[in-house]
Design an enzyme around this catalytic site. Sequence first.
Site, PDB file in Angstrom:
ATOM      1  N   ASP A 141       0.836  -1.207   0.000  1.00 16.63           N
ATOM      2  CA  ASP A 141       0.000   0.000   0.000  1.00 16.63           C
ATOM      3  C   ASP A 141       0.866   1.251   0.000  1.00 16.63           C
ATOM      4  O   ASP A 141       0.461   2.299   0.493  1.00 16.63           O
ATOM      5  CB  ASP A 141      -0.915  -0.019   1.240  1.00 16.63           C
ATOM      6  CG  ASP A 141      -2.048   0.992   1.132  1.00 16.63           C
ATOM      7  OD1 ASP A 141      -2.614   1.367   2.186  1.00 16.63           O
ATOM      8  OD2 ASP A 141      -2.368   1.429   0.004  1.00 16.63           O
ATOM      9  N   LYS A 144       2.673   3.456  -5.672  1.00 10.64           N
ATOM     10  CA  LYS A 144       2.100   2.439  -6.580  1.00 10.64           C
ATOM     11  C   LYS A 144       3.120   1.972  -7.619  1.00 10.64           C
ATOM     12  O   LYS A 144       3.087   0.834  -8.051  1.00 10.64           O
ATOM     13  CB  LYS A 144       0.834   2.972  -7.260  1.00 10.64           C
ATOM     14  CG  LYS A 144      -0.178   3.546  -6.264  1.00 10.64           C
ATOM     15  CD  LYS A 144      -0.426   2.622  -5.069  1.00 10.64           C
ATOM     16  CE  LYS A 144      -1.018   3.385  -3.883  1.00 10.64           C
ATOM     17  NZ  LYS A 144      -0.975   2.561  -2.620  1.00 10.64           N
ATOM     18  N   ASP A 169      -3.328  -2.953  -2.452  1.00  7.27           N
ATOM     19  CA  ASP A 169      -4.387  -1.950  -2.466  1.00  7.27           C
ATOM     20  C   ASP A 169      -4.272  -1.101  -3.743  1.00  7.27           C
ATOM     21  O   ASP A 169      -3.208  -1.037  -4.362  1.00  7.27           O
ATOM     22  CB  ASP A 169      -4.261  -1.043  -1.228  1.00  7.27           C
ATOM     23  CG  ASP A 169      -5.476  -0.119  -1.073  1.00  7.27           C
ATOM     24  OD1 ASP A 169      -5.325   0.952  -0.468  1.00  7.27           O
ATOM     25  OD2 ASP A 169      -6.571  -0.478  -1.573  1.00  7.27           O
ATOM     26  N   ASN A 170      -5.354  -0.469  -4.147  1.00  7.58           N
ATOM     27  CA  ASN A 170      -5.362   0.572  -5.187  1.00  7.58           C
ATOM     28  C   ASN A 170      -4.979   0.108  -6.577  1.00  7.58           C
ATOM     29  O   ASN A 170      -4.374   0.880  -7.345  1.00  7.58           O
ATOM     30  CB  ASN A 170      -4.419   1.715  -4.791  1.00  7.58           C
ATOM     31  CG  ASN A 170      -4.656   2.222  -3.413  1.00  7.58           C
ATOM     32  OD1 ASN A 170      -3.786   2.125  -2.551  1.00  7.58           O
ATOM     33  ND2 ASN A 170      -5.834   2.751  -3.161  1.00  7.58           N
ATOM     34  N   GLU A 199     -11.389   4.268  -0.847  1.00  4.69           N
ATOM     35  CA  GLU A 199     -11.801   4.525   0.537  1.00  4.69           C
ATOM     36  C   GLU A 199     -12.666   5.784   0.643  1.00  4.69           C
ATOM     37  O   GLU A 199     -12.355   6.821   0.063  1.00  4.69           O
ATOM     38  CB  GLU A 199     -10.567   4.659   1.464  1.00  4.69           C
ATOM     39  CG  GLU A 199      -9.465   5.558   0.975  1.00  4.69           C
ATOM     40  CD  GLU A 199      -8.397   4.815   0.177  1.00  4.69           C
ATOM     41  OE1 GLU A 199      -8.713   3.782  -0.445  1.00  4.69           O
ATOM     42  OE2 GLU A 199      -7.254   5.266   0.147  1.00  4.69           O
TER      43      GLU A 199
END
Length: 214
Positions: A141, A144, A169-170, A199
């Site tokens: 996380d 990226k 994540d993401n 989120e």
Amino acid sequence: YGSTRPERILAEVKRKATRGDARSVVDTIDQYCRHQEWAMNVGDEKGTILDSIVCEVKPRAMLELGTYCGYSAVRIASLLPPNSRLITMEFNPVFAAIARQVIAWAGVEDKVVLIEGPSGDWIPKMKKEFGLTSFDLVFLDHWKDCYLPDTKLMEECGLLRTGSILVADNVICPGAPDYLEYVRGSPRYESKYFRSHLEYTTVEDGIEKSVFLG
Ligand SMILES: CNc1ncnc2c1ncn2[C@@H]1O[C@H](/C=C/CNC(=O)c2cc(-c3ccc(F)cc3)cc(O)c2O)[C@@H](O)[C@H]1O
Ligand SMILES: [Mg+2]
């Protein structure tokens, strides 16, 4: 009050969350970031997906890359079986200092080791420094564009074993296209996408769960 967003999040935790109650720390941060000011925590919706994977894997050794305010470290640590460890890496000293206090307030400091420094420097030192053979579960996380290089580095350093699981994540927003292409295209991974939302918003985002096949 507080000069930075993480400081305001910590202040809210100290004002509203019950000391020693990890769930109340998680809920307090979610309330604050949903209704007062957005922050890049994995959040409640994607957090529930992460929780289910942590409960399924019951990791003895877990790594998180990118602690930020410690929201996911608290969330994960509250689910870890006894004598399991979450090692979390954060290279911004201001964020690390906040995260330490959030983790302490939640009462999970005995399950969390926060390393202050860049993942690229520390991944090669993990085995020696922590007497580790491999990680059962890794939560990515952080920046990226570092998901892929750090995954390759973990492979090279022998920190992944057959069955080790990566949770990222993401993968849609902000996105990690090179990482996605790698884990979805490589015969060494079995990858699965869990559709969700960014989120505290209705924007699409998701979590990618990838099992390392060795
Ligand atoms: C590269 N090696 C590294 N080693 C150790 N710590 C590292 C790190 N890279 C970054 N970090 C730390 O991780 C954290 C960085 C997280 C990056 N996350 C994001 O950019 C992000 C961004 C969004 C986002 C989504 C939409 C939008 F409009 C704006 C932001 C949502 C998220 O859930 C995110 O996770 C910071 O605390 C940083 O200091
Ligand atoms: Mg994130």
